[in-house]
Enzyme design. Structure first.
Site, short mmCIF file in Angstrom:
data_model
loop_
_atom_site.label_atom_id
_atom_site.label_comp_id
_atom_site.label_asym_id
_atom_site.label_seq_id
_atom_site.Cartn_x
_atom_site.Cartn_y
_atom_site.Cartn_z
N GLY A 149 -3.93 -6.38 -19.61
CA GLY A 149 -4.39 -5.48 -18.55
C GLY A 149 -3.52 -5.46 -17.33
N THR A 150 -2.21 -5.47 -17.54
CA THR A 150 -1.30 -5.37 -16.39
C THR A 150 -0.19 -4.37 -16.69
OG1 THR A 150 0.19 -6.58 -14.89
CG2 THR A 150 -0.02 -7.44 -17.13
N CYS A 176 -13.02 -18.87 13.23
CA CYS A 176 -12.76 -19.65 12.00
C CYS A 176 -13.86 -20.68 11.83
CB CYS A 176 -11.40 -20.36 12.12
SG CYS A 176 -11.13 -21.61 10.83
N ALA A 194 -9.32 -4.13 -23.23
CA ALA A 194 -9.28 -5.61 -23.15
C ALA A 194 -10.54 -6.22 -23.76
CB ALA A 194 -9.13 -6.04 -21.69
N VAL A 238 -7.63 -10.79 -7.72
CA VAL A 238 -8.18 -11.56 -6.61
C VAL A 238 -9.71 -11.57 -6.66
CG1 VAL A 238 -6.18 -11.22 -5.11
CG2 VAL A 238 -8.01 -9.51 -5.09
N ASP A 239 -10.26 -10.95 -7.73
CA ASP A 239 -11.72 -11.00 -7.88
C ASP A 239 -12.12 -12.35 -8.47
OD1 ASP A 239 -11.00 -8.92 -10.62
OD2 ASP A 239 -11.91 -10.89 -10.87
N CYS A 243 -5.39 -22.65 11.81
CA CYS A 243 -5.47 -24.05 11.32
C CYS A 243 -5.07 -24.20 9.85
CB CYS A 243 -6.91 -24.56 11.51
SG CYS A 243 -8.13 -23.80 10.40
N GLU A 269 -2.56 1.09 -22.46
CA GLU A 269 -1.37 1.87 -22.85
C GLU A 269 -0.15 1.00 -22.61
OE1 GLU A 269 -3.38 4.06 -20.52
OE2 GLU A 269 -2.66 3.17 -18.68
N HIS A 291 -2.27 -14.48 -6.81
CA HIS A 291 -2.27 -13.55 -5.68
C HIS A 291 -3.40 -13.83 -4.71
CE1 HIS A 291 0.18 -10.29 -8.01
NE2 HIS A 291 0.93 -11.30 -7.61
N1 APR Z 1 -8.21 -2.61 -21.05
C1 APR Z 1 -6.88 -2.90 -21.10
N2 APR Z 1 -5.98 -2.46 -20.20
C2 APR Z 1 -6.44 -1.67 -19.22
C3 APR Z 1 -7.80 -1.31 -19.09
C4 APR Z 1 -8.70 -1.82 -20.06
N3 APR Z 1 -10.02 -1.54 -20.02
N4 APR Z 1 -7.93 -0.51 -17.99
C5 APR Z 1 -6.70 -0.39 -17.46
N5 APR Z 1 -5.81 -1.08 -18.19
C6 APR Z 1 -4.38 -1.25 -17.93
C7 APR Z 1 -3.68 -0.02 -17.42
O1 APR Z 1 -3.16 0.73 -18.50
C8 APR Z 1 -2.55 -0.62 -16.58
O2 APR Z 1 -1.40 -0.82 -17.38
O3 APR Z 1 -4.28 -2.20 -16.90
C9 APR Z 1 -3.08 -1.98 -16.15
C10 APR Z 1 -3.41 -2.07 -14.67
O4 APR Z 1 -2.20 -1.95 -13.98
P1 APR Z 1 -2.19 -2.02 -12.39
O5 APR Z 1 -3.23 -1.13 -11.85
O6 APR Z 1 -0.77 -1.86 -11.96
O7 APR Z 1 -2.68 -3.51 -12.05
P2 APR Z 1 -1.84 -4.84 -12.14
O8 APR Z 1 -0.79 -4.76 -13.21
O9 APR Z 1 -2.80 -5.95 -12.23
O10 APR Z 1 -1.11 -4.89 -10.70
C11 APR Z 1 -0.35 -6.05 -10.42
O11 APR Z 1 0.11 -5.18 -8.21
O12 APR Z 1 -0.59 -4.13 -6.30
C12 APR Z 1 -0.32 -5.36 -6.85
O13 APR Z 1 -1.26 -7.38 -6.17
C13 APR Z 1 -1.54 -6.23 -6.88
O14 APR Z 1 -2.15 -7.89 -8.53
C14 APR Z 1 -1.74 -6.55 -8.35
C15 APR Z 1 -0.36 -6.30 -8.94
#
Ligand code: APR
EC number: 2.3.1.286
Length: 240
Positions: A181-182, A141, A225, A98-99, A125, A209, A114
């Site tokens: 990165g998720t 608002c 990343a 959301v950034d 509104c 990881e 998101h």
């Molecule tokens: N490079 C690559 N991967 C990275 C780095 C990096 N520098 N730093 C962290 N990570 C990885 C971590 O290993 C982790 O697997 O990014 C992932 C972040 O995971 P989360 O913190 O769970 O974030 P995200 O997957 O975006 O969460 C999804 O959950 O809470 C909700 O709405 C929120 O959008 C969010 C959603």
């Protein structure tokens, strides 16, 4: 050709998560020191939490919003923007974040499934606005001037993500799906890889990881990343 196989890549979908903004200094959610380590998401990121304790929710999101002014995009954001600019085919960027770092990193097209932290949504509104500073129940608002209706324009747990029709159309048409990165723990985003695969796309996970849904990806690149995306974009732009 990128180290995928000999089929041409003409349509790419990239899904990003908090790990893409981590090297800019924004906390992820589930890593050590992450946002959910210090806050129970059910107490802060649900419609029920907002109804129960709006002041807490306003404080949490105003603090995250202020943090945006302290951070800058990193090489991962810039690599994705470069791919969107220079790749001959189509690149669709969908983010769970959301950034606004993708936009500030040069991306013109960003699908925020998101929502967006900088924006507020008026429940009176339906208008979306970017308030100058912190806001709360007393803030009128900017559109309808009603007080008490402004909430973060962020999708909370239990709410439907935005733009799902568009995202699903992209997943059904892409040749390559990349998740960066998720942690692969939150749906529907965590299932996108299976939807793309079902339509014949190649899939790649880039993460520091292995993510929870790692086994669903055909290709994996483990690392930061900023490093991994720069290298992958070079490969994709060089055509392999
Ligand atoms: N490079 C690559 N991967 C990275 C780095 C990096 N520098 N730093 C962290 N990570 C990885 C971590 O290993 C982790 O697997 O990014 C992932 C972040 O995971 P989360 O913190 O769970 O974030 P995200 O997957 O975006 O969460 C999804 O959950 O809470 C909700 O709405 C929120 O959008 C969010 C959603």
């Amino acid at each position: 050709m990128p180290a995928f196989n000999d089929r041409s890549i003409g349509h790419i979908v990239i899904l990003t998560g908090a790990g893409v903004s981590a090297e800019s200094g924004l906390a992820t959610f589930r890593d050590a020191g992450g946002l959910w380590e210090n806050h129970d998401p059910m107490e802060i990121a649900t419609p029920e939490a907002f109804a129960r304790d709006p002041a807490l929710v306003y404080r949490f999101y105003n603090a995250r919003r202020e943090k945006l002014d302290e951070v800058t995009p990193n090489d991962a954001h810039r690599a994705i923007a470069r791919l969107q600019r220079e790749f001959a085919g189509e690149v669709f960027l969908v983010t769970q974040n959301v950034d606004d770092l993708h936009e500030r990193g040069g991306s013109d097209q960003v699908c925020h499934m998101h929502g967006e932290l900088r924006q507020v949504l008026c429940e009176a509104c339906g208008g979306r606005h970017i308030p100058a500073g912190a806001y709360n129940q007393e803030t009128p608002c900017p559109g309808c001037h009603v007080r008490g209706g402004l909430r973060p324009d962020v999708v909370w747990f239990g709410e439907m993500p935005y733009h799902m029709d568009c995202i699903e159309a992209q997943l059904s048409a892409c040749d390559l799906f990349i998740a960066v990165g998720t942690s692969g723990q939150v749906y529907p985003a965590a299932g996108f890889v299976r939807q793309a695969s079902a339509f014949g796309a190649q899939t790649m996970a880039i993460n520091r990881e292995p993510s929870d849904n790692s086994s669903w990806f055909g290709h994996h690149r483990q690392g930061l990343a900023t490093e991994q995306l720069g290298q992958l974009v070079e490969e994709l732009l060089a055509g392999g």
